[in-house]
Design a protein around this motif. Sequence first.
Motif, PDB file in Angstrom:
ATOM      1  N   ASN A  72      41.774  48.001  52.991  1.00 11.89           N
ATOM      2  CA  ASN A  72      42.449  48.040  51.689  1.00 11.89           C
ATOM      3  C   ASN A  72      41.555  48.850  50.750  1.00 11.89           C
ATOM      4  OD1 ASN A  72      44.687  46.489  52.452  1.00 11.89           O
ATOM      5  ND2 ASN A  72      43.565  44.570  52.114  1.00 11.89           N
ATOM      6  N   GLU A 123      41.921  50.795  48.077  1.00 15.46           N
ATOM      7  CA  GLU A 123      41.967  50.715  46.612  1.00 15.46           C
ATOM      8  C   GLU A 123      41.262  49.459  46.112  1.00 15.46           C
ATOM      9  OE1 GLU A 123      42.843  53.171  44.625  1.00 15.46           O
ATOM     10  OE2 GLU A 123      43.109  54.274  46.497  1.00 15.46           O
ATOM     11  N   LEU A 124      41.416  48.359  46.831  1.00 14.90           N
ATOM     12  CA  LEU A 124      40.694  47.140  46.452  1.00 14.90           C
ATOM     13  C   LEU A 124      39.195  47.333  46.626  1.00 14.90           C
ATOM     14  CD1 LEU A 124      40.519  44.187  45.626  1.00 14.90           C
ATOM     15  CD2 LEU A 124      40.958  43.552  48.004  1.00 14.90           C
ATOM     16  N   LYS A 157      37.540  50.108  46.469  1.00 12.28           N
ATOM     17  CA  LYS A 157      37.061  50.993  45.395  1.00 12.28           C
ATOM     18  C   LYS A 157      36.941  50.239  44.078  1.00 12.28           C
ATOM     19  CE  LYS A 157      38.831  55.411  47.189  1.00 12.28           C
ATOM     20  NZ  LYS A 157      39.828  56.495  46.974  1.00 12.28           N
ATOM     21  N   ALA A 158      37.911  49.357  43.821  1.00  7.31           N
ATOM     22  CA  ALA A 158      37.912  48.609  42.564  1.00  7.31           C
ATOM     23  C   ALA A 158      36.699  47.683  42.465  1.00  7.31           C
ATOM     24  CB  ALA A 158      39.207  47.808  42.424  1.00  7.31           C
ATOM     25  N   ASN A 210      48.284  45.779  46.805  1.00  8.61           N
ATOM     26  CA  ASN A 210      48.550  46.489  45.558  1.00  8.61           C
ATOM     27  C   ASN A 210      48.526  45.547  44.365  1.00  8.61           C
ATOM     28  OD1 ASN A 210      48.836  48.966  46.890  1.00  8.61           O
ATOM     29  ND2 ASN A 210      51.018  48.606  47.268  1.00  8.61           N
ATOM     30  N   THR A 251      46.914  42.733  44.187  1.00  4.02           N
ATOM     31  CA  THR A 251      45.542  42.278  43.978  1.00  4.02           C
ATOM     32  C   THR A 251      44.761  43.280  43.128  1.00  4.02           C
ATOM     33  OG1 THR A 251      45.576  41.120  46.104  1.00  4.02           O
ATOM     34  CG2 THR A 251      43.422  41.551  45.130  1.00  4.02           C
ATOM     35  N   VAL A 252      44.924  44.561  43.441  1.00  2.00           N
ATOM     36  CA  VAL A 252      44.257  45.611  42.653  1.00  2.00           C
ATOM     37  C   VAL A 252      44.752  45.593  41.213  1.00  2.00           C
ATOM     38  CG1 VAL A 252      43.949  48.096  42.390  1.00  2.00           C
ATOM     39  CG2 VAL A 252      43.809  47.063  44.658  1.00  2.00           C
ATOM     40  N   GLN A 253      46.067  45.437  41.043  1.00  2.00           N
ATOM     41  CA  GLN A 253      46.661  45.381  39.702  1.00  2.00           C
ATOM     42  C   GLN A 253      46.093  44.198  38.917  1.00  2.00           C
ATOM     43  OE1 GLN A 253      48.870  47.246  38.057  1.00  2.00           O
ATOM     44  NE2 GLN A 253      50.108  45.924  36.742  1.00  2.00           N
ATOM     45  N   LYS A 313      42.426  44.728  37.952  1.00  2.00           N
ATOM     46  CA  LYS A 313      42.277  45.722  36.886  1.00  2.00           C
ATOM     47  C   LYS A 313      42.271  45.075  35.509  1.00  2.00           C
ATOM     48  CE  LYS A 313      44.599  49.720  34.805  1.00  2.00           C
ATOM     49  NZ  LYS A 313      45.751  50.645  34.889  1.00  2.00           N
TER      50      LYS A 313
END
Length: 533
Positions: free
Chosen positions: A215, A217-218, A220-221, A315, A317-319, A322
């Motif tokens: 995952n 994007e997660l 990276k976050a 998705n 989770t990333v949102q 943020k």
Amino acid sequence: MNTDICFNALFDNDLKRLDLLSIKPNLKCQSLKIAVYRNHSFEMVASVLNSFLTFSELTADFLYSSYDDSLNFQNLDADLNLIWLDVTRYKLEDISSFVNERALALRELSNSPIIFICIGNKLEVKLFDNIPDCYLFSLNDELERIGDSAFDLAKEPYSGTRLSNKASLLCARVIGLQYIPAIFKPNIKAVVLDLDNTLYRGILGEDGISALEPNIELQKAVKQLQQNGIFLCIASKNEEADVVELFKQRTDFALRIDDFTAIRVNWNSKYDNIKSLADELNIGCDAMLFIDDNLAEIENTRGLGLKTILANDPNRTVQTLKYFPGLLKLKKSKEDNIRDKDIRANKERSIMANTLSPKEYFKKLGIKLHFSINDLNQIARCSELLGKTNQFILNYKRYSELDLINIIKNQGCLITASMSDNLSDSGIIAVLVLSKDSEESVLNLNELTVSCRALGRHLESIMIPFMFKLGMNKLNSISKIRINYRQGERNIPALNWLKEFSQKETEQYGNIICSIPNEIVTEGISIEVSDNG
């Protein structure tokens, strides 16, 4: 509204005003008064702002100025000054000079924090560093995500703003979940991550290393959070050797094994592992955020008081991550860059502390203490340290930057201790706020805090009395100090130190008068003192 629906309403991509308005503040919410100075309407944002604030146990009443491009301020006696600007209304070439001049003018009127929130920046707006408790944010990136639907020019004559309803909801989310909690609530110090079906899709023990889908994007976050000074930890039910090999082989992962300050990979309960991680980091579980795809694991850790995110959709989770309150740092300090290395070094220090005498321990580590008196360059870090939910804090005063500046101006004293040794540089680890009783000439200790990273190094019994002595000399007091204290949820280490130092029992709150030692044994420690006036 149940908890899940409330959570969805706050963090969904598609915010709905009616869902938000159905969220009501609870009785635990801290009430704020917010003065709004604006050159375009803030009402559409404010109408749903409490829906987001309540997630951080905050609620707000708003005091409004008239619409005024020139920003002629009045003191509205508020807890927060919010300046709401559509920058496109200005034809100035140097908008930053105007903003800073207005910030200084408002600072003369009010001691409360100031936040400028801008939209429509044609030019970059910068805030000078010399204005305490003042912050500037731009919502342009947030608005660009929804393109042309961010603005409703047809309704501007009636609504008082170019922002559409959709844009107003997005702005309210950022302000209510990120900006305002960052000022009034402590930061999250550590993010604890599950592995299987959280950091990647798949199960390591069943699917094998090569079959796992990261995952990204997660990853990276959370990598960005680590770079901003937040600890990353792992709590996973796996074999530790498998996890080490996973990170070794999967070079396509955004995260490396070294990005994690502490790791618990075993078959113990997540409850026990997270408690163990908190002990290692020397922080409270309430300063941790736990991310796991398993609802049962989330529920089993509820008793720890930590924050949680159910990672059942990458998705989403990333949102959620943020916007999650407590992850935005208003200012970055030197300590943010060195904190991780310092915590890792604590393992080696603990071994030495258990096997060596204090004198041998200090000498072998090569401990250096640097004390600074009234250093205005350290104000931001001092305010940050005093504002945390520390285990070692005596009076819970929570001084702002401006409070500390005024203390120095009004013949008080701010003393800091910075520490380094052969293993790492710890930066500022202790802060004292002192004043002198004009009648008795006794020193008043109004606040004392020591960073959780510095506890357990045999230093408190030396460092703190030494700081008392510096304060006594600076304020020309007699060798007596009145130590003010208050019992809180987590400051037992500080109260235990006070009992040992004073040889007196403490109550729920009060003060104890103690003698300042004439001689303080500092053998084995290198000491420097800087008096900044």
